[in-house]
Design a protein around this motif. Structure first.
Motif, PDB file in Angstrom:
ATOM      1  N   SER A 103      -8.471 -55.200  20.932  1.00  0.00           N
ATOM      2  CA  SER A 103      -9.087 -53.939  20.513  1.00  0.00           C
ATOM      3  C   SER A 103      -9.917 -53.318  21.626  1.00  0.00           C
ATOM      4  N   LEU A 104     -10.558 -54.139  22.435  1.00  0.00           N
ATOM      5  CA  LEU A 104     -11.278 -53.601  23.595  1.00  0.00           C
ATOM      6  C   LEU A 104     -10.298 -52.943  24.560  1.00  0.00           C
ATOM      7  N   ASN A 105      -9.164 -53.583  24.750  1.00  0.00           N
ATOM      8  CA  ASN A 105      -8.130 -53.012  25.602  1.00  0.00           C
ATOM      9  C   ASN A 105      -7.643 -51.678  25.036  1.00  0.00           C
ATOM     10  N   ASN A 106      -7.435 -51.622  23.722  1.00  0.00           N
ATOM     11  CA  ASN A 106      -7.001 -50.375  23.085  1.00  0.00           C
ATOM     12  C   ASN A 106      -8.045 -49.278  23.256  1.00  0.00           C
ATOM     13  N   LEU A 107      -9.313 -49.646  23.142  1.00  0.00           N
ATOM     14  CA  LEU A 107     -10.382 -48.668  23.343  1.00  0.00           C
ATOM     15  C   LEU A 107     -10.351 -48.141  24.774  1.00  0.00           C
ATOM     16  N   GLY A 108     -10.125 -49.038  25.717  1.00  0.00           N
ATOM     17  CA  GLY A 108     -10.028 -48.616  27.109  1.00  0.00           C
ATOM     18  C   GLY A 108      -8.884 -47.643  27.344  1.00  0.00           C
ATOM     19  N   ALA A 109      -7.767 -47.861  26.653  1.00  0.00           N
ATOM     20  CA  ALA A 109      -6.621 -46.951  26.770  1.00  0.00           C
ATOM     21  C   ALA A 109      -6.919 -45.606  26.118  1.00  0.00           C
ATOM     22  N   THR A 110      -7.796 -45.626  25.122  1.00  0.00           N
ATOM     23  CA  THR A 110      -8.148 -44.404  24.402  1.00  0.00           C
ATOM     24  C   THR A 110      -9.160 -43.580  25.172  1.00  0.00           C
ATOM     25  N   THR A 111     -10.027 -44.237  25.904  1.00  0.00           N
ATOM     26  CA  THR A 111     -11.121 -43.556  26.607  1.00  0.00           C
ATOM     27  C   THR A 111     -11.073 -43.836  28.109  1.00  0.00           C
ATOM     28  N   PRO A 112      -9.950 -43.564  28.781  1.00  0.00           N
ATOM     29  CA  PRO A 112      -9.869 -43.882  30.203  1.00  0.00           C
ATOM     30  C   PRO A 112     -10.891 -43.107  31.025  1.00  0.00           C
ATOM     31  N   GLY A 113     -11.526 -43.797  31.932  1.00  0.00           N
ATOM     32  CA  GLY A 113     -12.472 -43.159  32.828  1.00  0.00           C
ATOM     33  C   GLY A 113     -13.843 -42.907  32.254  1.00  0.00           C
ATOM     34  N   SER A 142     -19.587 -44.545  23.033  1.00  0.00           N
ATOM     35  CA  SER A 142     -19.292 -45.976  23.015  1.00  0.00           C
ATOM     36  C   SER A 142     -19.880 -46.695  24.226  1.00  0.00           C
ATOM     37  N   GLY A 143     -20.693 -46.039  25.002  1.00  0.00           N
ATOM     38  CA  GLY A 143     -21.261 -46.629  26.212  1.00  0.00           C
ATOM     39  C   GLY A 143     -21.967 -47.939  25.979  1.00  0.00           C
ATOM     40  N   GLN A 144     -22.696 -48.040  24.885  1.00  0.00           N
ATOM     41  CA  GLN A 144     -23.404 -49.282  24.605  1.00  0.00           C
ATOM     42  C   GLN A 144     -22.423 -50.428  24.398  1.00  0.00           C
ATOM     43  N   ALA A 145     -21.329 -50.171  23.707  1.00  0.00           N
ATOM     44  CA  ALA A 145     -20.313 -51.201  23.491  1.00  0.00           C
ATOM     45  C   ALA A 145     -19.738 -51.667  24.830  1.00  0.00           C
ATOM     46  N   TRP A 146     -19.499 -50.722  25.721  1.00  0.00           N
ATOM     47  CA  TRP A 146     -18.972 -51.112  27.032  1.00  0.00           C
ATOM     48  C   TRP A 146     -19.967 -51.967  27.793  1.00  0.00           C
ATOM     49  N   LYS A 147     -21.240 -51.592  27.782  1.00  0.00           N
ATOM     50  CA  LYS A 147     -22.249 -52.374  28.494  1.00  0.00           C
ATOM     51  C   LYS A 147     -22.335 -53.789  27.931  1.00  0.00           C
ATOM     52  N   THR A 148     -22.249 -53.920  26.619  1.00  0.00           N
ATOM     53  CA  THR A 148     -22.302 -55.234  25.998  1.00  0.00           C
ATOM     54  C   THR A 148     -21.136 -56.090  26.474  1.00  0.00           C
ATOM     55  N   VAL A 149     -19.960 -55.530  26.518  1.00  0.00           N
ATOM     56  CA  VAL A 149     -18.781 -56.288  26.909  1.00  0.00           C
ATOM     57  C   VAL A 149     -18.850 -56.681  28.376  1.00  0.00           C
ATOM     58  N   TYR A 150     -19.145 -55.722  29.227  1.00  0.00           N
ATOM     59  CA  TYR A 150     -19.100 -56.000  30.660  1.00  0.00           C
ATOM     60  C   TYR A 150     -20.321 -56.737  31.185  1.00  0.00           C
ATOM     61  N   SER A 151     -21.387 -56.820  30.418  1.00  0.00           N
ATOM     62  CA  SER A 151     -22.546 -57.527  30.909  1.00  0.00           C
ATOM     63  C   SER A 151     -22.562 -58.988  30.457  1.00  0.00           C
ATOM     64  N   ARG A 152     -21.597 -59.383  29.623  1.00  0.00           N
ATOM     65  CA  ARG A 152     -21.536 -60.763  29.179  1.00  0.00           C
ATOM     66  C   ARG A 152     -21.182 -61.665  30.344  1.00  0.00           C
ATOM     67  N   PRO A 153     -21.839 -62.812  30.464  1.00  0.00           N
ATOM     68  CA  PRO A 153     -21.473 -63.733  31.543  1.00  0.00           C
ATOM     69  C   PRO A 153     -20.103 -64.341  31.280  1.00  0.00           C
ATOM     70  N   THR A 154     -19.375 -64.615  32.351  1.00  0.00           N
ATOM     71  CA  THR A 154     -18.087 -65.290  32.192  1.00  0.00           C
ATOM     72  C   THR A 154     -18.340 -66.758  31.886  1.00  0.00           C
ATOM     73  N   LYS A 155     -17.331 -67.469  31.439  1.00  0.00           N
ATOM     74  CA  LYS A 155     -17.490 -68.884  31.108  1.00  0.00           C
ATOM     75  C   LYS A 155     -17.944 -69.688  32.321  1.00  0.00           C
ATOM     76  N   SER A 156     -17.441 -69.330  33.511  1.00  0.00           N
ATOM     77  CA  SER A 156     -17.830 -70.065  34.705  1.00  0.00           C
ATOM     78  C   SER A 156     -19.281 -69.820  35.087  1.00  0.00           C
ATOM     79  N   ALA A 157     -19.863 -68.695  34.630  1.00  0.00           N
ATOM     80  CA  ALA A 157     -21.256 -68.373  34.968  1.00  0.00           C
ATOM     81  C   ALA A 157     -22.236 -68.923  33.942  1.00  0.00           C
ATOM     82  N   ARG A 158     -21.740 -69.464  32.848  1.00  0.00           N
ATOM     83  CA  ARG A 158     -22.632 -69.973  31.792  1.00  0.00           C
ATOM     84  C   ARG A 158     -23.193 -71.318  32.120  1.00  0.00           C
TER      85      ARG A 158
END
Length: 113
Positions: free
Chosen positions: A81-91, A97-113
């Motif tokens: 669904s995140l991918n679909n949102l990205g296809a819907t709102t390119p650029g 939805s900016g807050q949703a994007w910040k939440t997704v992209y600011s999450r640490p990766t598994k290797s950084a945890r």
């Protein structure tokens, strides 16, 4: 029927069929059911194909929230669904939805945890 019309590129006749199916799932199973979310996502995809990006984005955000509540953020449905949102709102980086994007992209990766 709606899927067949989609395959033919005839999107406008699909909309009432998707809306009716979504209403049935909501009445019978509720908004937190997997099938409701699946049809909500399909309607969002239809709106994206029709060029109605505002309606698509709204439904994509609702789908994302449902998948997160049902499965959590590590599930493939949530990621899809995140991918679909990205296809819907390119650029777009800052918008409704900016807050949703910040939440997704600011999450640490598994290797950084």
């Amino acid at each position: 029927m709606a899927i067949l019309l989609d395959d033919l590129g005839k999107y406008e006749p699909d909309e009432p069929l998707y809306i009716e199916a979504l209403a049935i799932y909501e009445d019978v199973m509720g908004k937190e059911h997997i099938e409701y979310a699946r049809y909500l996502n399909a309607l969002a995809d239809l709106y994206r194909e029709m060029g109605n990006y505002a309606a698509s984005e709204k439904l994509q955000l609702e789908t994302i929230a449902i998948w997160e509540r049902i499965f959590g953020k590590e599930h493939s449905k949530y990621a899809m669904s995140l991918n679909n949102l990205g296809a819907t709102t390119p650029g777009k980086t800052v918008n409704r939805s900016g807050q949703a994007w910040k939440t997704v992209y600011s999450r640490p990766t598994k290797s950084a945890r």
